[in-house]
Design an enzyme around this catalytic site. Structure first.
Site, PDB file in Angstrom:
ATOM      1  N   LYS A 135     -87.779  70.693  -9.825  1.00 28.54           N
ATOM      2  CA  LYS A 135     -89.232  70.703 -10.028  1.00 28.54           C
ATOM      3  C   LYS A 135     -89.794  69.300 -10.274  1.00 28.54           C
ATOM      4  O   LYS A 135     -89.075  68.366 -10.624  1.00 28.54           O
ATOM      5  CB  LYS A 135     -89.607  71.659 -11.165  1.00 28.54           C
ATOM      6  CG  LYS A 135     -89.513  73.126 -10.702  1.00 28.54           C
ATOM      7  CD  LYS A 135     -90.018  74.108 -11.720  1.00 28.54           C
ATOM      8  CE  LYS A 135     -89.923  75.538 -11.160  1.00 28.54           C
ATOM      9  NZ  LYS A 135     -90.271  76.552 -12.158  1.00 28.54           N
TER      10      LYS A 135
ATOM     11  N   ARG B 247     -82.057  79.246 -14.109  1.00 26.04           N
ATOM     12  CA  ARG B 247     -82.348  79.551 -12.700  1.00 26.04           C
ATOM     13  C   ARG B 247     -82.252  78.269 -11.885  1.00 26.04           C
ATOM     14  O   ARG B 247     -83.040  77.349 -12.103  1.00 26.04           O
ATOM     15  CB  ARG B 247     -83.760  80.157 -12.642  1.00 26.04           C
ATOM     16  CG  ARG B 247     -84.237  80.578 -11.278  1.00 26.04           C
ATOM     17  CD  ARG B 247     -85.655  81.140 -11.379  1.00 26.04           C
ATOM     18  NE  ARG B 247     -86.190  81.485 -10.075  1.00 26.04           N
ATOM     19  CZ  ARG B 247     -86.758  80.614  -9.252  1.00 26.04           C
ATOM     20  NH1 ARG B 247     -86.883  79.348  -9.606  1.00 26.04           N
ATOM     21  NH2 ARG B 247     -87.208  81.012  -8.087  1.00 26.04           N
TER      22      ARG B 247
HETATM   23  C1  7PJ Z   1     -89.730  80.140 -11.522  1.00 29.02           C
HETATM   24  C2  7PJ Z   1     -89.647  81.433 -11.037  1.00 29.02           C
HETATM   25  C3  7PJ Z   1     -89.432  79.900 -12.891  1.00 29.02           C
HETATM   26  C4  7PJ Z   1     -89.009  82.250 -13.086  1.00 29.02           C
HETATM   27  C5  7PJ Z   1     -90.252  80.127  -9.447  1.00 29.02           C
HETATM   28  C6  7PJ Z   1     -89.576  77.084  -7.924  1.00 29.02           C
HETATM   29  C7  7PJ Z   1     -90.863  77.816  -7.942  1.00 29.02           C
HETATM   30  N1  7PJ Z   1     -89.289  82.485 -11.805  1.00 29.02           N
HETATM   31  N2  7PJ Z   1     -89.983  81.411  -9.732  1.00 29.02           N
HETATM   32  N3  7PJ Z   1     -89.081  80.994 -13.627  1.00 29.02           N
HETATM   33  N4  7PJ Z   1     -90.091  79.325 -10.510  1.00 29.02           N
HETATM   34  N5  7PJ Z   1     -88.649  83.254 -13.880  1.00 29.02           N
HETATM   35  O1  7PJ Z   1     -88.484  77.630  -8.034  1.00 29.02           O
HETATM   36  O2  7PJ Z   1     -89.684  75.826  -7.780  1.00 29.02           O
HETATM   37  O3  7PJ Z   1     -89.504  78.785 -13.422  1.00 29.02           O
HETATM   38  S1  7PJ Z   1     -90.719  79.614  -7.840  1.00 29.02           S
END
Ligand code: 7PJ
Length: 266
Positions: free
Chosen positions: A206, A240
């Site tokens: 990010k 994640r």
């Molecule tokens: C997140 C997500 C996050 C959760 C995305 C990306 C954008 N779900 N989905 N937490 N980010 N729970 O992965 O850059 O930070 S999409």
């Protein structure tokens, strides 16, 4: 948690079947690399990304859930659309990861009639516009803690048992770089008073990492791994990431250090 994007722009070209095969191979690789869970997403929610129509999201995501059901790793689906939630739960998904925190009409009704896990993420504003105006908080940590407390109350009163819920401060979703680092430094303090929900942290690649390293999206591996270790140290239970193998190695070193600390010194 390994990220599996099934948006067409994540794969070269060649249509749905090639995208599907590539997604399945990617999921298998992440599991071999040590992922405990796969997070399947059919709509990019990066700032300014266009929304994906319901039918298109269903066509992207449901076949992947059906195909991966047999790998028997827990499957999470990153969606905020109740119709997608219902379809993937019918197809065997184990968890719904909702960037809207189940605030949208119909979301709670779908999940309460299942036994799936829920990831309740905080977002200020909405994906198309959240980073256009400077996001503002009086006290970002306290406000996210209050948001989580409200969500937990609403969801549990609505019939979702607390044991199904995990919480995520939503790095990059309506936050400045400073807000994001406050939420990383004080991750454990976002936990509602007296509660112990699993905390999920998603910072992989990010822009908060680009902001301190000066690196573009394609060259943030080391920064992403460092952020994962910082999050683990501060109480994240689920991390994640795109780069599973590297993150798992780093977390093994972190874990070994933690165990040695718990054993005292000789
Ligand atoms: C997140 C997500 C996050 C959760 C995305 C990306 C954008 N779900 N989905 N937490 N980010 N729970 O992965 O850059 O930070 S999409």
């Amino acid at each position: 948690m390994g990220i599996l994007n099934v948006t067409p722009d994540s794969f070269s070209d060649g249509g749905r079947f090639i995208a599907r095969d590539a997604a399945l191979a990617r999921a298998e690789q992440m599991l071999a690399d040590g992922a405990d869970m796969i997070d399947i997403g059919g709509e990019s929610t990066r700032p300014g990304a266009p929304p994906v129509p319901l039918d298109e999201e269903l066509e992207r995501v449901v076949p992947i859930v059906e195909a991966l059901r047999d790998v028997r790793a827990p499957l999470s689906v990153d969606t905020y659309k109740p119709a997608v939630m219902r379809a993937v739960l019918d197809a065997g998904a184990d968890m719904i990861n909702d960037i809207w925190g189940f605030r949208r009409e119909g979301a709670l009704d779908v999940v309460k009639n299942s036994n799936c896990g829920l990831c309740v993420m905080h977002m200020l504003g909405e994906p198309q516009t959240m980073q256009l105006h400077e996001p503002m908080y009086e006290d970002v940590v306290a406000e996210i803690r209050a948001f989580f407390a409200e969500r937990v109350t609403t969801l549990t009163q609505g019939g979702v048992s607390a044991a199904r819920i995990s919480l995520d401060p939503g790095y990059g979703f309506g936050k400045t770089v400073e807000h994001n680092y406050q939420l990383l430094a004080h991750l454990a303090a976002t936990q509602p008073a007296g509660a112990a929900f699993p905390l999920l942290a998603g910072m992989s690649r990010k822009s908060m990492l680009g902001a301190v390293t000066g690196r573009g999206a394609g060259e943030r591996l080391a920064a992403s791994v460092a952020a994962a270790v910082c999050a683990a140290e501060r109480g994240a239970a689920i991390i994640r990431v795109h780069d599973v193998a590297e993150t798992v190695d780093a977390l093994k070193v972190w874990q070994a250090t933690k165990e040695a600390a718990a054993n005292g010194h000789h």
